[in-house]
Design an enzyme around this catalytic site. Structure first.
Site, PDB file in Angstrom:
ATOM      1  N   LYS A 143       0.816  -1.222   0.000  1.00  0.00           N
ATOM      2  CA  LYS A 143       0.000   0.000   0.000  1.00  0.00           C
ATOM      3  C   LYS A 143       0.845   1.264   0.000  1.00  0.00           C
ATOM      4  O   LYS A 143       0.340   2.354  -0.241  1.00  0.00           O
ATOM      5  CB  LYS A 143      -0.973  -0.009   1.173  1.00  0.00           C
ATOM      6  CG  LYS A 143      -2.038  -1.087   1.031  1.00  0.00           C
ATOM      7  CD  LYS A 143      -3.172  -0.884   2.017  1.00  0.00           C
ATOM      8  CE  LYS A 143      -4.244  -1.944   1.854  1.00  0.00           C
ATOM      9  NZ  LYS A 143      -3.849  -3.238   2.438  1.00  0.00           N
TER      10      LYS A 143
HETATM   11  C1  LIG Z   1      -4.569  -4.348   1.947  1.00  0.00           C
HETATM   12  C2  LIG Z   1      -3.864  -5.637   1.909  1.00  0.00           C
HETATM   13  C3  LIG Z   1      -4.315  -6.688   1.111  1.00  0.00           C
HETATM   14  C4  LIG Z   1      -5.581  -6.607   0.308  1.00  0.00           C
HETATM   15  O1  LIG Z   1      -5.518  -5.670  -0.726  1.00  0.00           O
HETATM   16  P1  LIG Z   1      -6.876  -5.132  -1.396  1.00  0.00           P
HETATM   17  O2  LIG Z   1      -6.444  -4.139  -2.400  1.00  0.00           O
HETATM   18  O3  LIG Z   1      -7.688  -4.526  -0.285  1.00  0.00           O
HETATM   19  O4  LIG Z   1      -7.572  -6.310  -1.973  1.00  0.00           O
HETATM   20  C5  LIG Z   1      -3.547  -7.843   1.056  1.00  0.00           C
HETATM   21  N1  LIG Z   1      -2.422  -7.972   1.777  1.00  0.00           N
HETATM   22  C6  LIG Z   1      -1.955  -6.993   2.565  1.00  0.00           C
HETATM   23  C7  LIG Z   1      -0.717  -7.196   3.346  1.00  0.00           C
HETATM   24  C8  LIG Z   1      -2.660  -5.783   2.658  1.00  0.00           C
HETATM   25  O5  LIG Z   1      -2.213  -4.820   3.444  1.00  0.00           O
END
Ligand SMILES: *Cc1c(COP(=O)(O)O)cnc(C)c1O
Length: 432
Positions: free
Chosen positions: A107
């Site tokens: 993210k």
């Molecule tokens: C947010 C997150 C996900 C999921 O991603 P999405 O875009 O919400 O489907 C998977 N793994 C980790 C470590 C995350 O932080």
């Protein structure tokens, strides 16, 4: 480029408005009214480009009409100033490691890009302060907070469920201060998400404050995630493994996967995607039955995917015209409970000495189960395993090392404001 709402009840708006608004007034999610395909020459030469060069080409296709190329280039290059290696794991399975940014999770890419793009628009307008509201089950909060830290004209409020994020995650957004405020909600992630959605729809609140989201409902956060699908393809092309590429995406709110679908629409040759879920199997069930039935989320050891009503489902429906068989042609599903996830972590560590985090483990397991002999599989390793140290140590009876950047966060002092799940309490706090 213009952006429309998936609910189609409001008129199309500009990129700037869509990024500043986050969610459309009709509760829909914004979509670009066209997806530009990248030219064949780009793909012919892609393996010779750097990650930043690839990302800039992709960014121009999305944002190039609306942001001067010099500014866009700076935003892209500044966002992607860290490594994103593709690592061979076992057989024909590769890991795209997305955890080399400041908070050690994927993210960071969307968080940093959005902070810089929104910062650019706010500076250009030079008027009111913009307030970012974001609900987090852990990783979003840290990425968004660190992305926005110190960005002028923007204040960030992180809503997170009390006692339901790990200590390391919590420290990453409660110790920063400055323009970052952590709101500790006495509820679960779905409560936090519901509060944020309600805040955007509250007329009085929006009359007084300029509010926007930084969840993957905001297109400035989810779209840049398409960059690394191109990068992964380029790395595999370099070693002659780019044919019949299957990409497995550990999914919760489906922002990451949707960005991959956009990459495919732009011409990236991906055979198909796998949406790898934990026990929150709403999308998996949709693929089987064509019925989308959101439910309360259940807690798992892959907690960043504990989502009972994935918000980007609306974008997937819109992209494929609500055509179930079209969705199934592009995406297959998988779902794993905690003991399966733990077994996956253990197996890959014992067999190949590759350390998975619980989210990446879902991606890996899905490839192991579904990959055909003539296919190459890439799973997104979405977080550094040390972000889930307790879980991993429990599974492997280990004491894994915490990387330095995380150790630094652990030294900080937690500051947060406690709150109930009552919307009025949040509202009066924000209106104070
Ligand atoms: C947010 C997150 C996900 C999921 O991603 P999405 O875009 O919400 O489907 C998977 N793994 C980790 C470590 C995350 O932080």
């Amino acid at each position: 480029m213009k952006y429309y709402s998936t609910n189609k009840e409001v008129k199309e708006i500009s990129l700037e408005e869509a990024v500043i608004k986050g969610l459309a007034a009709d509760k829909g999610l914004f979509m670009p009214n066209k997806i530009n395909r990248l030219p064949a020459e780009f793909f012919e030469n892609i393996e010779n480009l750097t990650f930043q060069e690839i990302a800039f080409e992709v960014a121009k296709a999305f944002f190039g009409e609306d942001v001067p190329h010099n500014d866009l280039k700076e935003i892209v290059y500044d966002t992607l100033s860290f490594d994103t290696p593709v690592v061979h794991v076992t057989d024909n399975i590769y890991s795209l490691e997305l955890f080399h940014g400041p908070t050690l999770a994927f993210k960071d890419v969307g968080g940093r890009f959005m902070a810089r793009l929104l910062g650019y628009f706010v500076r250009k307008k030079n008027d009111r302060q913009v307030n970012v509201l974001v609900a987090t089950s852990g990783d979003t909060g840290s990425a968004v907070a660190n992305g926005f830290l110190g960005v002028e004209g923007i204040h960030v409020y992180i809503l997170y469920p009390k006692g339901k994020v790990s200590e390391i995650q919590e420290k990453q957004f409660t110790t920063l201060g400055r323009n970052i405020t952590a709101l500790e909600i006495d509820g679960c992630f779905d409560d936090c998400q519901a509060l944020v959605k309600q805040a955007f729809l509250d007329k009085e609140l929006n009359g007084k404050l300029f509010l926007t989201s930084a969840n993957s409902i905001n297109l400035a956060r989810f779209l840049p995630q398409s960059f690394y699908y191109f990068w992964a393809y380029a790395q595999l092309k370099k070693i002659g493994k780019a044919e019949n590429l299957v990409i497995s995406v550990p999914s919760g709110n489906f922002g990451n996967l949707t960005a991959g679908l956009f990459a495919k629409e732009m011409g990236l040759p991906i055979k198909h995607f796998i949406a790898a879920n934990n026990s929150n199997d709403i999308f998996y069930n949709y693929l089987q039955s064509s019925l989308f039935e959101p439910k309360a989320s259940v807690c798992t050891i892959a907690n960043a995917m504990d989502v009972g009503n994935p918000s980007n489902f609306a974008r997937i429906m819109d992209l494929y015209n609500y055509n179930h068989s079209e969705v199934c042609r592009n995406i297959s599903g998988a779902t794993y409970n905690d003991s399966q996830i733990a077994a996956g972590v253990k197996e890959l560590w014992n067999d190949s000495r590759y350390l998975l985090d619980p989210h990446g483990a879902c991606g890996y397991l899905a490839l192991k189960e579904q990959l055909q002999p003539d296919e190459t599989g890439v799973f997104l390793e979405t977080a550094h395993p040390a972000k889930f140290k307790e879980t991993i140590d429990n599974i492997l009876s280990s004491d894994i090392e915490i990387p330095l950047p995380l150790q630094e966060f652990m030294k900080g002092e937690k500051v947060s404001i406690g709150m109930s799940t009552e919307f009025e309490e949040l509202k009066s706090y924000l209106m104070r």
